[in-house]
Write an enzyme that holds these catalytic residues in place. Structure first.
Site, PDB file in Angstrom:
ATOM      1  N   CYS A 138       0.852  -1.192   0.000  1.00 58.02           N
ATOM      2  CA  CYS A 138       0.000   0.000   0.000  1.00 58.02           C
ATOM      3  C   CYS A 138       0.893   1.250   0.000  1.00 58.02           C
ATOM      4  O   CYS A 138       1.855   1.342  -0.733  1.00 58.02           O
ATOM      5  CB  CYS A 138      -0.958  -0.049   1.189  1.00 58.02           C
ATOM      6  SG  CYS A 138      -2.138   1.304   1.297  1.00 58.02           S
ATOM      7  N   ASP A 293      -9.198  -3.947  -6.638  1.00 58.70           N
ATOM      8  CA  ASP A 293      -8.725  -2.958  -5.664  1.00 58.70           C
ATOM      9  C   ASP A 293      -9.271  -1.575  -6.026  1.00 58.70           C
ATOM     10  O   ASP A 293      -8.998  -1.056  -7.106  1.00 58.70           O
ATOM     11  CB  ASP A 293      -7.198  -2.936  -5.654  1.00 58.70           C
ATOM     12  CG  ASP A 293      -6.618  -2.139  -4.497  1.00 58.70           C
ATOM     13  OD1 ASP A 293      -7.353  -1.337  -3.904  1.00 58.70           O
ATOM     14  OD2 ASP A 293      -5.427  -2.334  -4.198  1.00 58.70           O
ATOM     15  N   HIS A 322      -7.629  -5.048  -2.259  1.00 63.95           N
ATOM     16  CA  HIS A 322      -6.571  -4.347  -1.536  1.00 63.95           C
ATOM     17  C   HIS A 322      -6.140  -5.098  -0.276  1.00 63.95           C
ATOM     18  O   HIS A 322      -4.964  -5.090   0.090  1.00 63.95           O
ATOM     19  CB  HIS A 322      -7.039  -2.938  -1.163  1.00 63.95           C
ATOM     20  CG  HIS A 322      -5.928  -2.029  -0.741  1.00 63.95           C
ATOM     21  ND1 HIS A 322      -4.998  -1.532  -1.623  1.00 63.95           N
ATOM     22  CD2 HIS A 322      -5.588  -1.530   0.477  1.00 63.95           C
ATOM     23  CE1 HIS A 322      -4.132  -0.757  -0.979  1.00 63.95           C
ATOM     24  NE2 HIS A 322      -4.464  -0.759   0.298  1.00 63.95           N
TER      25      HIS A 322
END
Length: 348
Positions: A138, A293, A322
């Protein structure tokens, strides 16, 4: 006296209520570790295992400044860290800690120029290796790309990026919510100092409100007879609700320089007076996106491939989201071996 389907519904609702109100939170972060370095609130962990080390290049994992990094080591049998340790990797993780109001002036510059270089050097000294691999998840991957670009003197051999955004030109609903005409980032930071995790979580959930606010609880009732699902539900909800504050100055940079100005991919980012040029990134790169995502959409992730100078670089768009890229059945079957096999070929 009730029809059978009503009896089943009652049983499921009762079980779901027990899960939400009575049951203890699950244990997380089961892989044994030791703290080998600290700075301010941050800690550097080295994971301990009886499994012999098969790969001489150590791996340093970097997570975002929001939420806690134990998503990478959530539970036995559902842990990327556990998987890599069992594959014979020497695994390290930097835990940024929980910032307080006294950390409101912390900037991305501090993490990138002060914390990460020292962490990398500590990993090299501890492992006795000449080179290091890094894995950024991330926002942690976005930070890692800047760090590697600004520190060509450090022997970073391999980098794995997991659902890390690089091009913020089209961020979907985030772009609408964070448009500088309507979202006054200076007012937010000056008012709050540090950004509460509830605010960030609320913004993330607004991307798909019905699914994010109500979906988990509907699924819990529907699948309340499935104890395996309940275990996963409790683990994931613990992590999602265990957010940490975001230092105000770092948040100001994250929103303005990335979401509002898209400086990184344009080559306009400046960190402590130095321009960030992603062309300077020459390490071997595995860049992973998630097809579903909504936070780091595939086009935001893939854009990195066009600007870095790495000769050995690979982009994969996996059938995950995600979070499910790192926890869940698809992570176990797809993500873990994809990362493990790629690193194994490049870590000796």
């Amino acid at each position: 006296m009730l029809p059978e389907e009503y009896q089943q519904m009652y049983t499921r609702v009762k079980r779901a209520t027990q899960v939400l109100t009575n049951e203890a939170e699950p244990e997380v972060g089961p892989t044994p570790k030791e703290v080998i370095w600290t700075k301010n609130k941050a800690k550097l962990y080295r994971y301990i295992s009886d499994v012999p080390k098969k790969h001489k290049t150590p791996l340093l994992m970097v997570y975002a400044l929001i939420n806690k990094p134990y998503i990478l080591d959530l539970t036995k049998g559902g842990s990327l860290i556990e998987y890599l340790v069992n594959q014979g990797f020497d695994v390290y993780l930097i835990d940024w800690g929980t910032p307080g109001y006294e950390d409101r002036n912390m900037k991305l510059d501090d993490y990138i120029m002060d914390y990460l270089p020292r962490a990398v050097r500590k990993v090299l000294r501890t492992s006795g290796a000449d080179e290091v691999s890094m894995l950024g998840y991330c926002m942690g991957g976005t930070i890692t790309s800047i760090f590697a670009s600004l520190h060509p003197e450090l022997p970073i051999k391999n980098i794995v990026f997991m659902t890390s955004p690089f091009d913020f030109e089209d961020t979907g609903l985030y772009g609408a919510m964070l448009d500088e005409r309507y979202f006054d980032i200076d007012k937010v930071v000056e008012t709050l100092g540090v950004i509460p995790p509830e605010m960030i979580d609320f913004g993330n959930k607004l991307i798909k409100p019905m699914t994010n606010f109500y979906g988990p609880y509907v699924s819990l009732v529907d699948r309340a007879e499935n104890e395996s699902f309940i275990k996963s539900f409790k683990l994931l909800q613990k992590w999602l609700n265990d957010g940490i504050p975001f230092p105000g100055e770092a948040y100001r940079q994250w929103i303005r320089d990335f979401y509002q100005k898209n400086k990184l991919i344009k080559g306009e980012m400046v960190i402590r007076g130095r321009q960030v040029n992603l062309e300077n990134l020459k390490a071997n790169v595995l860049n992973l996106a998630g097809q579903s995502d909504l936070i780091a959409q595939p086009h935001m992730v893939e854009a990195l491939m066009d600007v870095i100078s790495s000769e050995d670089k690979e982009y994969k768009n996996l059938p995950v989201g995600h979070t499910s890229i790192t926890f869940g059945s698809k992570a176990n079957k797809i993500t873990y071996p994809t990362i493990g096999d790629w690193l194994a070929e490049r870590s000796n």
